[in-house]
Design a protein around this motif. Structure first.
Motif, PDB file in Angstrom:
ATOM      1  N   SER A  82      -4.605   8.437   3.760  1.00  0.00           N
ATOM      2  CA  SER A  82      -3.099   7.635   3.530  1.00  0.00           C
ATOM      3  C   SER A  82      -2.459   8.269   2.316  1.00  0.00           C
ATOM      4  CB  SER A  82      -3.364   6.184   3.445  1.00  0.00           C
ATOM      5  OG  SER A  82      -4.053   5.885   2.235  1.00  0.00           O
ATOM      6  N   PHE A  83      -3.204   9.075   1.511  1.00  0.00           N
ATOM      7  CA  PHE A  83      -2.617   9.516   0.137  1.00  0.00           C
ATOM      8  C   PHE A  83      -1.459  10.136   0.346  1.00  0.00           C
ATOM      9  CE2 PHE A  83      -1.814  12.155  -3.629  1.00  0.00           C
ATOM     10  CZ  PHE A  83      -2.243  11.381  -4.527  1.00  0.00           C
ATOM     11  N   SER A  84      -1.323  11.348   1.305  1.00  0.00           N
ATOM     12  CA  SER A  84      -0.095  12.081   1.411  1.00  0.00           C
ATOM     13  C   SER A  84       0.835  11.232   1.636  1.00  0.00           C
ATOM     14  CB  SER A  84      -0.360  13.466   2.367  1.00  0.00           C
ATOM     15  OG  SER A  84      -0.736  12.677   3.612  1.00  0.00           O
ATOM     16  N   VAL A  85       0.991  10.301   2.763  1.00  0.00           N
ATOM     17  CA  VAL A  85       2.155   9.536   3.109  1.00  0.00           C
ATOM     18  C   VAL A  85       2.678   8.710   1.878  1.00  0.00           C
ATOM     19  CG1 VAL A  85       2.790   7.604   4.712  1.00  0.00           C
ATOM     20  CG2 VAL A  85       1.203   9.588   5.693  1.00  0.00           C
ATOM     21  N   ILE A  86       1.631   8.068   1.239  1.00  0.00           N
ATOM     22  CA  ILE A  86       2.153   7.130   0.178  1.00  0.00           C
ATOM     23  C   ILE A  86       2.880   8.150  -0.718  1.00  0.00           C
ATOM     24  CG2 ILE A  86       1.361   5.752  -1.614  1.00  0.00           C
ATOM     25  CD1 ILE A  86      -1.233   5.105   0.059  1.00  0.00           C
ATOM     26  N   LEU A  87       2.244   9.222  -1.474  1.00  0.00           N
ATOM     27  CA  LEU A  87       2.954  10.228  -2.290  1.00  0.00           C
ATOM     28  C   LEU A  87       4.342  10.614  -1.938  1.00  0.00           C
ATOM     29  CD1 LEU A  87       2.562  11.672  -4.800  1.00  0.00           C
ATOM     30  CD2 LEU A  87       1.737  13.612  -3.530  1.00  0.00           C
ATOM     31  N   ALA A  88       4.571  10.799  -0.618  1.00  0.00           N
ATOM     32  CA  ALA A  88       5.805  11.302  -0.254  1.00  0.00           C
ATOM     33  C   ALA A  88       6.841  10.078  -0.056  1.00  0.00           C
ATOM     34  CB  ALA A  88       5.788  11.846   1.252  1.00  0.00           C
ATOM     35  N   ASN A 115       0.712  -1.237  -0.080  1.00  0.00           N
ATOM     36  CA  ASN A 115      -0.126   0.001   0.151  1.00  0.00           C
ATOM     37  C   ASN A 115       0.898   1.242   0.108  1.00  0.00           C
ATOM     38  OD1 ASN A 115       0.822   0.601   2.693  1.00  0.00           O
ATOM     39  ND2 ASN A 115      -0.958  -0.824   3.476  1.00  0.00           N
ATOM     40  N   GLY A 116       2.184   1.135   0.241  1.00  0.00           N
ATOM     41  CA  GLY A 116       3.093   2.244   0.036  1.00  0.00           C
ATOM     42  C   GLY A 116       3.092   3.108   1.287  1.00  0.00           C
ATOM     43  N   THR A 117       2.419   2.758   2.478  1.00  0.00           N
ATOM     44  CA  THR A 117       2.452   3.882   3.547  1.00  0.00           C
ATOM     45  C   THR A 117       3.897   3.486   4.296  1.00  0.00           C
ATOM     46  OG1 THR A 117       1.303   2.171   4.825  1.00  0.00           O
ATOM     47  CG2 THR A 117       0.093   3.718   3.872  1.00  0.00           C
ATOM     48  N   LEU A 118       4.476   2.273   4.094  1.00  0.00           N
ATOM     49  CA  LEU A 118       5.704   1.796   4.800  1.00  0.00           C
ATOM     50  C   LEU A 118       6.991   1.913   3.720  1.00  0.00           C
ATOM     51  CD1 LEU A 118       4.140  -0.837   7.011  1.00  0.00           C
ATOM     52  CD2 LEU A 118       4.606   1.458   7.583  1.00  0.00           C
ATOM     53  N   THR A 137      -0.737   1.089  -4.794  1.00  0.00           N
ATOM     54  CA  THR A 137      -2.125   1.386  -5.003  1.00  0.00           C
ATOM     55  C   THR A 137      -2.520   3.051  -4.616  1.00  0.00           C
ATOM     56  OG1 THR A 137      -2.559  -1.005  -4.561  1.00  0.00           O
ATOM     57  CG2 THR A 137      -4.321   0.722  -4.654  1.00  0.00           C
ATOM     58  N   LEU A 138      -2.793   3.543  -5.669  1.00  0.00           N
ATOM     59  CA  LEU A 138      -3.448   4.829  -5.748  1.00  0.00           C
ATOM     60  C   LEU A 138      -4.938   4.764  -6.135  1.00  0.00           C
ATOM     61  CD1 LEU A 138      -0.594   7.280  -6.271  1.00  0.00           C
ATOM     62  CD2 LEU A 138      -1.659   6.894  -3.959  1.00  0.00           C
ATOM     63  N   ASP A 139      -5.808   4.884  -5.343  1.00  0.00           N
ATOM     64  CA  ASP A 139      -7.263   4.824  -5.875  1.00  0.00           C
ATOM     65  C   ASP A 139      -8.037   6.064  -6.125  1.00  0.00           C
ATOM     66  OD1 ASP A 139      -7.196   1.992  -5.691  1.00  0.00           O
ATOM     67  OD2 ASP A 139      -8.690   1.841  -4.034  1.00  0.00           O
ATOM     68  N   GLY A 140      -7.180   6.892  -7.094  1.00  0.00           N
ATOM     69  CA  GLY A 140      -7.517   8.133  -7.469  1.00  0.00           C
ATOM     70  C   GLY A 140      -7.109   9.411  -6.817  1.00  0.00           C
ATOM     71  N   PRO A 141      -7.401  10.539  -6.995  1.00  0.00           N
ATOM     72  CA  PRO A 141      -6.766  11.742  -6.492  1.00  0.00           C
ATOM     73  C   PRO A 141      -7.070  11.740  -4.770  1.00  0.00           C
ATOM     74  CG  PRO A 141      -8.880  12.321  -7.347  1.00  0.00           C
ATOM     75  CD  PRO A 141      -8.599  10.877  -7.892  1.00  0.00           C
ATOM     76  N   PRO A 142      -6.447  12.501  -3.999  1.00  0.00           N
ATOM     77  CA  PRO A 142      -6.400  12.286  -2.606  1.00  0.00           C
ATOM     78  C   PRO A 142      -7.946  12.120  -1.955  1.00  0.00           C
ATOM     79  CG  PRO A 142      -5.018  14.245  -3.101  1.00  0.00           C
ATOM     80  CD  PRO A 142      -5.601  13.729  -4.435  1.00  0.00           C
ATOM     81  N   ASP A 143      -8.798  12.941  -2.351  1.00  0.00           N
ATOM     82  CA  ASP A 143     -10.309  12.873  -1.745  1.00  0.00           C
ATOM     83  C   ASP A 143     -10.868  11.634  -2.163  1.00  0.00           C
ATOM     84  OD1 ASP A 143     -10.270  14.028  -4.261  1.00  0.00           O
ATOM     85  OD2 ASP A 143     -12.463  14.418  -4.071  1.00  0.00           O
ATOM     86  N   VAL A 144     -10.598  11.025  -3.304  1.00  0.00           N
ATOM     87  CA  VAL A 144     -11.222   9.706  -3.552  1.00  0.00           C
ATOM     88  C   VAL A 144     -10.468   8.513  -3.010  1.00  0.00           C
ATOM     89  CG1 VAL A 144     -11.619   8.180  -5.382  1.00  0.00           C
ATOM     90  CG2 VAL A 144     -12.041  10.671  -5.721  1.00  0.00           C
ATOM     91  N   HIS A 145      -9.157   8.365  -3.011  1.00  0.00           N
ATOM     92  CA  HIS A 145      -8.288   7.848  -2.360  1.00  0.00           C
ATOM     93  C   HIS A 145      -8.533   7.434  -0.964  1.00  0.00           C
ATOM     94  CE1 HIS A 145      -4.458   5.303  -1.760  1.00  0.00           C
ATOM     95  NE2 HIS A 145      -4.541   6.025  -0.674  1.00  0.00           N
ATOM     96  N   ASP A 146      -8.451   8.541  -0.109  1.00  0.00           N
ATOM     97  CA  ASP A 146      -8.587   8.601   1.148  1.00  0.00           C
ATOM     98  C   ASP A 146      -9.730   7.999   1.833  1.00  0.00           C
ATOM     99  OD1 ASP A 146      -6.036   9.431   1.604  1.00  0.00           O
ATOM    100  OD2 ASP A 146      -6.806  11.360   2.052  1.00  0.00           O
ATOM    101  N   ALA A 147     -10.946   8.270   0.994  1.00  0.00           N
ATOM    102  CA  ALA A 147     -12.216   7.631   1.192  1.00  0.00           C
ATOM    103  C   ALA A 147     -12.255   6.135   1.148  1.00  0.00           C
ATOM    104  CB  ALA A 147     -13.549   8.287   0.297  1.00  0.00           C
ATOM    105  N   ALA A 148     -11.428   5.667   0.100  1.00  0.00           N
ATOM    106  CA  ALA A 148     -11.645   4.050  -0.077  1.00  0.00           C
ATOM    107  C   ALA A 148     -10.363   3.571   0.739  1.00  0.00           C
ATOM    108  CB  ALA A 148     -11.524   3.915  -1.507  1.00  0.00           C
ATOM    109  N   LEU A 165       0.149  13.748 -10.097  1.00  0.00           N
ATOM    110  CA  LEU A 165       1.177  13.096 -10.012  1.00  0.00           C
ATOM    111  C   LEU A 165       2.655  13.804 -11.202  1.00  0.00           C
ATOM    112  CD1 LEU A 165       0.226   9.101 -10.457  1.00  0.00           C
ATOM    113  CD2 LEU A 165       1.283  10.379  -8.486  1.00  0.00           C
ATOM    114  N   VAL A 166       2.014  14.091 -12.087  1.00  0.00           N
ATOM    115  CA  VAL A 166       2.988  14.852 -12.881  1.00  0.00           C
ATOM    116  C   VAL A 166       3.477  16.076 -12.204  1.00  0.00           C
ATOM    117  CG1 VAL A 166       3.103  16.464 -15.047  1.00  0.00           C
ATOM    118  CG2 VAL A 166       2.229  14.022 -15.123  1.00  0.00           C
ATOM    119  N   ALA A 167       2.462  16.820 -11.587  1.00  0.00           N
ATOM    120  CA  ALA A 167       3.018  18.125 -10.759  1.00  0.00           C
ATOM    121  C   ALA A 167       3.741  17.959  -9.786  1.00  0.00           C
ATOM    122  CB  ALA A 167       1.579  18.876 -10.266  1.00  0.00           C
ATOM    123  N   GLU A 168       3.761  16.696  -9.092  1.00  0.00           N
ATOM    124  CA  GLU A 168       4.710  16.408  -7.996  1.00  0.00           C
ATOM    125  C   GLU A 168       6.024  15.553  -8.464  1.00  0.00           C
ATOM    126  OE1 GLU A 168       4.197  16.701  -4.775  1.00  0.00           O
ATOM    127  OE2 GLU A 168       2.242  17.653  -4.786  1.00  0.00           O
TER     128      GLU A 168
END
Length: 443
Positions: A219-225, A176-179, A199-210, A257-260
């Motif tokens: 969890s999105f911000s932790v995974i992205l970092a 899941n990428g958090t670790l 796994t990223l299930d969409g942009p932050p709001d969608v991913h974090d809901a799922a 993802l491109v912006a980051e």
């Protein structure tokens, strides 16, 4: 020579007077003008043209010999393989609380113990390694990075033995990428780590809901970092699971993802799939989405929509190519945390679908898993056969309550293959001045 039964022909929408020919047997794509297409159909090609098209899988001596070739396709693939892969399920525990958790009520503190890990190492060394095969493992869960000591315990001795014998060894993670921190990745690379699927299930709001943490926070911000921190160290594949309600949100993820700084040049593959329904006691009871069939109407729109958005931005996405279910592959195995063998991770825990164990060795699963069920006239004459060989057996299980029946995806293939090939030409296929491009590689 005659046209193969496994050739798909579709007009090229952006090039009037031109057709796309795709060989499902070879994964080859060519563009031909109307004159050449007519010559192919009428047998009016010269010897050199026939040879090229035969090598790319478009022409065959006759349909009877081609049918025999397809009957033995998987057997031949198994015969020539010099590699071995194993998906190793280290635990059924996780630090996320995904809305559609596939493990369902099987999830819990179930971890591979040291004895099982040691038996797995011994099994691989005495089996595929002794046969001189290269070896690749994929560590899976639950969340495999909750079992880092077990990863070390398995990978370290295998790497040592494989290096001593001059054989290739590597492993990857489905996480899941958090670790997935940079420090951990740097530690595991010398043991053979080469990549991770996150796994990223969409942009932050969608991913974090799922996919929130167990405590409820996103969890999105932790995974992205973490992805940004390790992208220069290992090959990263981004996966995701969409539903009818979420798939149109994915372009926001791609732009983010491109912006980051995680654009196409930093990612090895982008692969997104519909959430699959699960059988009794598997999916969480509050989740009611997911596909129970590959022929659900919305899948066409979702598949093509996401693919075009990926290709438009230049992201690497899988193409169409010959593919068969893992249950028919002799060079791969699923090893559960308790040492039980399976042929597909979706079958874990389903009564009657184990395929041996570390203690007893592999069992004959030909009858229980319906191997070769696609060797019937309907499948053998289908243009799409090389792309599915009977389809996903888990979908077959969902549809029929058994896996010895094919899960026919003809309706979905009919709907998406033509547009799929048109997207290949539009975004990734760059022919020269000649109207025929026979490089055989749409990627």
């Amino acid at each position: 020579m005659v046209l193969s039964r496994h050739v798909i022909i579709t007009p090229c929408p952006d090039r009037p007077g031109t057709s796309i020919l795709f060989s499902a047997k070879r994964g080859a794509l060519i563009l031909v003008d109307d004159e050449l297409l007519a010559a192919i159909g009428a047998g009016g090609l010269d010897a050199d043209e026939e040879q090229i098209l035969a090598e790319l899988g478009f022409l065959v001596p006759d349909h009877a010999s081609e049918q025999q070739e397809m009957r033995s396709f998987i057997d031949e693939s198994n015969r020539v393989s010099r590699s071995f892969s194993a998906l190793v399920i280290l635990n059924l525990s996780c630090n996320l609380a995904c809305s559609y958790c596939f493990e369902g009520n099987r999830r819990g503190a179930h971890f591979m113990d040291d004895g099982t890990a040691d038996r797995l190492v011994a099994y691989l060394i005495s089996g595929p390694v002794a046969e001189g095969r290269s070896l690749s493992l994929r560590f899976y869960g639950g969340e495999p990075l909750l079992s880092v000591p077990t990863i070390r315990r398995i990978a370290r001795p295998l790497k040592k033995v494989m290096d001593a014998r001059g054989l290739s060894f590597s492993f990857s993670l489905t996480t899941n990428g958090t670790l997935l921190t940079r420090e951990l990745v740097e530690e595991l690379i010398p043991l053979g780590l080469v990549g991770a699927t996150v796994t990223l299930d969409g942009p932050p709001d969608v991913h974090d809901a799922a996919r929130p943490f167990v405590g409820g926070e996103g969890s999105f911000s932790v995974i992205l970092a973490n992805l940004k921190a390790v992208a220069d160290l290992i090959a990263l594949e981004i996966g995701g699971n969409f539903t009818p309600e979420t798939y149109r949100e994915y372009p926001r993820l791609f732009d983010l993802l491109v912006a980051e700084g995680l654009g196409p040049e930093r990612l090895a593959l982008m692969r997104f799939n519909a959430v699959m329904s699960a059988g009794e006691n598997r999916a969480l009871p509050e989740f009611t989405g997911g596909c129970a069939s590959v022929n659900e109407p919305w899948l066409k729109d979702a598949t093509l929509f996401i693919r075009e958005e990926l290709l438009r931005r230049g992201f690497p996405a899988p193409g169409l190519s010959p593919h068969f279910c893992a249950i028919e592959a002799e060079d791969s195995l699923i090893v559960n945390h308790d040492g039980t063998f399976y042929r597909c991770p979706a079958f874990i825990g389903i009564e009657g679908l184990a395929a041996g164990s570390l203690n007893d060795g592999p069992s004959d699963h030909a009858a229980s898993h319906g191997l070769g069920g696609w060797k019937n006239e309907e499948c053998l004459s289908c243009a799409y056969l090389p792309l599915c060989f009977g389809g996903c057996r888990y979908y077959g299980y969902l549809e029929h309550g058994r896996i010895d029946r094919v899960s026919c995806g003809r309706d979905l293939f009919d709907a998406i293959v033509g547009p799929f090939l048109a997207l290949e030409v539009k975004y990734r296929h760059q022919p020269g001045e000649d109207s025929t491009d026979t490089d055989g590689d749409p990627d």
